[in-house]
Design a protein around this motif. Structure first.
Motif, mmCIF file in Angstrom:
data_model
loop_
_atom_site.group_PDB
_atom_site.id
_atom_site.type_symbol
_atom_site.label_atom_id
_atom_site.label_comp_id
_atom_site.label_asym_id
_atom_site.label_seq_id
_atom_site.Cartn_x
_atom_site.Cartn_y
_atom_site.Cartn_z
ATOM 1 N N VAL B 9 -15.463 14.705 -17.550
ATOM 2 C CA VAL B 9 -16.542 15.018 -16.622
ATOM 3 C C VAL B 9 -16.073 14.821 -15.180
ATOM 4 N N ASN B 10 -16.273 15.842 -14.363
ATOM 5 C CA ASN B 10 -15.962 15.781 -12.932
ATOM 6 C C ASN B 10 -17.205 16.120 -12.150
ATOM 7 N N LYS B 11 -17.314 15.544 -10.971
ATOM 8 C CA LYS B 11 -18.433 15.892 -10.101
ATOM 9 C C LYS B 11 -17.962 15.883 -8.658
ATOM 10 N N SER B 12 -18.211 16.980 -7.964
ATOM 11 C CA SER B 12 -17.879 17.034 -6.536
ATOM 12 C C SER B 12 -19.119 17.394 -5.751
ATOM 13 N N PHE B 13 -19.272 16.766 -4.618
ATOM 14 C CA PHE B 13 -20.272 17.205 -3.645
ATOM 15 C C PHE B 13 -19.503 17.892 -2.535
ATOM 16 N N GLY B 14 -19.473 19.214 -2.532
ATOM 17 C CA GLY B 14 -18.658 19.923 -1.560
ATOM 18 C C GLY B 14 -17.212 19.491 -1.723
ATOM 19 N N PRO B 15 -16.576 19.082 -0.646
ATOM 20 C CA PRO B 15 -15.170 18.680 -0.757
ATOM 21 C C PRO B 15 -14.976 17.265 -1.293
ATOM 22 N N VAL B 16 -16.049 16.527 -1.474
ATOM 23 C CA VAL B 16 -15.909 15.125 -1.895
ATOM 24 C C VAL B 16 -15.910 15.049 -3.419
ATOM 25 N N HIS B 17 -14.809 14.571 -3.957
ATOM 26 C CA HIS B 17 -14.662 14.456 -5.407
ATOM 27 C C HIS B 17 -15.178 13.081 -5.830
ATOM 28 N N VAL B 18 -16.359 13.026 -6.421
ATOM 29 C CA VAL B 18 -16.998 11.734 -6.675
ATOM 30 C C VAL B 18 -16.624 11.160 -8.042
ATOM 31 N N LEU B 19 -16.659 12.004 -9.065
ATOM 32 C CA LEU B 19 -16.294 11.536 -10.407
ATOM 33 C C LEU B 19 -15.033 12.281 -10.839
ATOM 34 N N LYS B 20 -14.053 11.498 -11.340
ATOM 35 C CA LYS B 20 -12.771 12.110 -11.667
ATOM 36 C C LYS B 20 -12.462 11.912 -13.138
ATOM 37 N N ASP B 21 -12.524 12.974 -13.918
ATOM 38 C CA ASP B 21 -12.113 12.955 -15.316
ATOM 39 C C ASP B 21 -12.664 11.770 -16.090
ATOM 40 N N ILE B 22 -13.959 11.714 -16.204
ATOM 41 C CA ILE B 22 -14.573 10.610 -16.941
ATOM 42 C C ILE B 22 -14.605 10.945 -18.432
ATOM 43 N N ASN B 23 -14.025 10.085 -19.244
ATOM 44 C CA ASN B 23 -14.097 10.201 -20.700
ATOM 45 C C ASN B 23 -14.700 8.919 -21.230
ATOM 46 N N LEU B 24 -15.749 9.052 -22.030
ATOM 47 C CA LEU B 24 -16.427 7.831 -22.470
ATOM 48 C C LEU B 24 -17.266 8.126 -23.706
ATOM 49 N N GLU B 25 -17.310 7.146 -24.606
ATOM 50 C CA GLU B 25 -18.205 7.268 -25.756
ATOM 51 C C GLU B 25 -19.121 6.066 -25.800
ATOM 52 N N VAL B 26 -20.380 6.315 -26.095
ATOM 53 C CA VAL B 26 -21.330 5.229 -26.301
ATOM 54 C C VAL B 26 -21.826 5.331 -27.734
ATOM 55 N N GLU B 27 -21.610 4.275 -28.509
ATOM 56 C CA GLU B 27 -22.036 4.302 -29.913
ATOM 57 C C GLU B 27 -23.542 4.088 -30.000
ATOM 58 N N ASP B 28 -24.102 4.475 -31.141
ATOM 59 C CA ASP B 28 -25.529 4.255 -31.379
ATOM 60 C C ASP B 28 -25.876 2.775 -31.279
ATOM 61 N N GLY B 29 -26.894 2.469 -30.531
ATOM 62 C CA GLY B 29 -27.350 1.087 -30.455
ATOM 63 C C GLY B 29 -26.524 0.211 -29.534
ATOM 64 N N GLU B 30 -25.600 0.801 -28.829
ATOM 65 C CA GLU B 30 -24.726 0.011 -27.975
ATOM 66 C C GLU B 30 -25.345 -0.185 -26.592
ATOM 67 N N PHE B 31 -25.107 -1.327 -25.988
ATOM 68 C CA PHE B 31 -25.541 -1.590 -24.617
ATOM 69 C C PHE B 31 -24.317 -1.507 -23.721
ATOM 70 N N VAL B 32 -24.266 -0.452 -22.924
ATOM 71 C CA VAL B 32 -23.089 -0.225 -22.086
ATOM 72 C C VAL B 32 -23.474 -0.431 -20.631
ATOM 73 N N VAL B 33 -22.662 -1.182 -19.916
ATOM 74 C CA VAL B 33 -22.936 -1.421 -18.507
ATOM 75 C C VAL B 33 -21.857 -0.770 -17.658
ATOM 76 N N PHE B 34 -22.291 0.057 -16.701
ATOM 77 C CA PHE B 34 -21.365 0.590 -15.698
ATOM 78 C C PHE B 34 -21.384 -0.379 -14.528
ATOM 79 N N VAL B 35 -20.214 -0.847 -14.153
ATOM 80 C CA VAL B 35 -20.186 -1.795 -13.054
ATOM 81 C C VAL B 35 -19.089 -1.390 -12.077
ATOM 82 N N GLY B 36 -19.304 -1.700 -10.834
ATOM 83 C CA GLY B 36 -18.295 -1.354 -9.827
ATOM 84 C C GLY B 36 -18.881 -1.579 -8.461
ATOM 85 N N PRO B 37 -18.034 -1.583 -7.427
ATOM 86 C CA PRO B 37 -18.555 -1.792 -6.072
ATOM 87 C C PRO B 37 -19.401 -0.601 -5.650
#
Lengths: 279, 336
Positions: B9-37
């Motif tokens: 998954v990639n996401k750009s806003f105009g020239p700004v590349h915000v998400l770069k090649d995101i690969n991720l799986e969330v299993e059923d019933g899993e609690f996943v936390v995205f964390v970062g500055p």
């Protein structure tokens, strides 16, 4: 009020200034009102005197109500003002929502283009507008006035409303999207109620010039059956003789509806004007 | 089955590349936390999953189906926002029921689900109030209730506790954990607070500059960070990174030691002077300037009499230390 923020002297000065200003602002209205209740002779002899037993006269009101279709004029003014306001608010809010909410190419440019109308007076285009109305056969209809006033009011409406709509929380709109509301419902049910003070502000700012306008009714719709109140009152002003009683009475009556509408909108209006500064 | 699968998954806003090649799986019933500055793209990623932003490329699957062009309301998700985002003109009950009404559910189903959620969240007595008449914590519970009634395949939380005060945050955190146990639903939770991440997550995803830095359980990330960024992000107080103060460290390398792995010892490897003392009752944190001019934090358990200005020797077990190269990547062979 606490002592720390205001002393007696500053408060008195503040109120004195406001009272003086109020008197100056209301004085012409006051003069119109008192003179509308006086006989013609009394108006000229003592223009600032209050009507008394001797000078009291309703002759002006009688003339106005007898002569000309005053109620028709009144109705025309009302239709033009209310319909124009409704269209300005509806289309202005929709355009503002699009400009504030959606990212598309030329968004800023479009906003600037729409704002341009604030700086260029619409009257510059009077000749072109008249030609257009003649060729579309809209001369001497209320539609002509409504269209012109809508065009005249939109720039400011879009400008003010889009600023307010940018302030509506994105999360709220997104919550609506996740709950399955269509963009129209988000606009009408979530965003519009939240920008109501701004809508009232736009309504009042547009209402008064439309109600008072003489220029476009005179040029686009001078026929008897589509005359507006301001234009209708002009029949009493002649080149050589002016029926001042009638003019003053007509003007006094013309103030009423605007005042009523203003009272309705004023609470929202004050919130709309101050919300930017206070919050 | 996987509840969510992201592929390139990639996401750009105009020239700004915000998400770069995101690969991720969330299993059923899993609690996943995205964390970062802040600004790392975690909220954008959540909005892409929700369908509030379109992905520039890549595929998003929810419950096995590709949902790239499915509108948010039909993705089988529910979202809780940081600012609560309750409809100001609707009562608590209508706020919770609106989504179901829009789906066209019959009235008794709506009523039953709303009542169940209000009971679960202890909101029954507020059913007829408007959001403006509720406190912050209650509003957040209504927002959570609005998500529950939709019985989604995937819950999305966008920093739901950031607007609450510290005590309420702790309570609501526990409530969310209990909710996860009760509903056994898949949840994705975005936060910049590493304590929320550590306490709630089955799996933490650490993001930086639109890239996934590391994925793993909280303890895996704590015990085995892949690089200096992850090491510094998790753990409080955060890890000390020293380049000069530890004798025998090759040039260009950095050693990372957690404050809790440092202790006052006569034969300690590091010599320094205490510049500040924080006494928390249960713990005592010392800020120490080493002889080589680097600053580090030492976390002592219990109360300690050390004063500002004291000269101390600090020691650590080399097995607990982490080594990083000049590119800030972990050097594994030197550890343990």
């Amino acid at each position: 009020m606490t002592k720390a923020r205001s002393s007696l002297s500053t408060k008195t000065t503040m109120h004195a200034v406001l009272i003086v200003y109020t008197i100056i602002a209301l004085f012409p209205v006051f003069v119109i009102l008192i003179n509308s209740f006086k006989s013609r002779r009394a108006i000229f002899r003592d223009p600032l005197g209050l009507p008394n037993e001797e000078t009291f006269s309703l002759i002006g009101y009688q003339t106005v109500l007898k002569q000309g279709d005053f109620f028709l004029y009144f109705q025309n003014s009302m239709i033009v003002t209310v319909v124009s306001l409704a269209l300005i608010l509806l289309f202005g809010a929709m355009a503002a929502f699009a400009l504030a909410e959606y990212r598309f190419k030329g968004n800023t440019l479009m906003g600037l283009y729409l704002a341009l109308g604030i700086m260029i007076p619409i009257r510059i285009g009077t000749v072109a507008i008249l030609e257009m109305m003649v060729s579309t056969g809209l001369v001497n209809t209320l539609t002509a006035l409504i269209l012109v006033y809508t065009a005249q009011g939109l720039p400011l409406a879009v400008f003010i409303l889009s600023e307010f709509m940018k302030g509506v929380s994105d999360d709220l709109k997104n919550a609506g999207r996740i709950d399955g509301l269509s963009e129209y419902k988000i606009f009408f049910r979530l965003v519009l109620p939240l920008v109501r003070p701004a809508m009232a502000t736009v309504a009042v700012f547009n209402m008064i010039p439309i109600w008072n306008d003489l220029w476009f009714p005179l040029i686009l719709a001078p026929a008897e059956e589509v005359k507006t109140l301001t234009l209708g009152s002009q029949v009493f002003i002649g080149q050589f003789v002016t029926d001042w009683n009638a003019v003053l009475s007509a003007l006094s009556m013309a103030i009423l509806p605007v005042m009523i509408l203003y009272v309705i909108f004023s609470r929202q209006l004050i919130r709309g004007i101050t919300s930017g500064a206070v919050k | 089955m996987t509840a969510l699968k992201l592929e390139n998954v990639n996401k750009s806003f105009g020239p700004v590349h915000v998400l770069k090649d995101i690969n991720l799986e969330v299993e059923d019933g899993e609690f996943v936390v995205f964390v970062g500055p802040s600004g790392c793209g975690k909220s954008t990623l959540l909005r892409v999953i929700a369908g509030l932003e379109d992905a520039s490329s890549g595929t998003i699957r929810i419950g096995g189906e590709v949902v790239n062009s499915v509108p948010p309301a039909k993705r089988g998700i529910a979202m809780v926002f940081q600012s609560y985002a309750l409809y100001p003109h609707l009562t608590v009950r209508d706020n919770m029921g609106l989504g179901l009404k829009q789906e066209g559910q019959p009235k008794d189903v709506v009523d039953a689900r709303v009542s169940k959620a209000s009971k679960m969240l202890d909101l029954e007595q507020y059913a007829q109030r408007r959001p403006a008449e509720l406190s912050g914590g209650q509003r957040q519970r209504v927002a959570i209730g609005r998500a529950i009634v939709r019985e989604p395949k995937l819950f999305l939380f966008d920093e739901p506790l950031s607007n609450l005060d510290a005590a309420l945050r702790m309570n609501t955190r526990v409530e969310i954990a209990e909710l996860h146990r009760t509903l056994a639903a898949s949840m994705i939770y975005v936060t910049h607070d590493q304590i929320e991440a550590m306490t709630l997550a089955d799996k933490i995803v650490v993001l930086r500059d639109g890239r996934i830095e590391q994925v793993g359980s909280p303890m895996e990330l704590y015990n085995n960070p892949a690089n200096r960024f992850v090491a510094s992000f998790l753990g409080s107080p955060s890890m000390n990174f020293l380049e000069r103060s530890v004798p025998g460290l090759p040039a260009g390398q950095t050693i990372g030691i957690r404050p809790e792995h440092l202790g006052l010892r006569e034969d300690g490897q590091i010599f320094g002077k205490v510049t500040h003392v924080e006494r928390l009752g249960g713990d005592t944190n010392l800020l120490v300037q080493t002889g080589q001019g680097e600053i580090m934090t030492v976390r002592l358990f219990g109360q300690d009499p050390t004063e500002v200005g004291d000269e101390i020797r600090v020691g650590f077990d080399p097995a607990c230390a982490f080594y990083f190269d000049a590119q800030q990547e972990r050097i594994f062979q030197q550890a343990a």
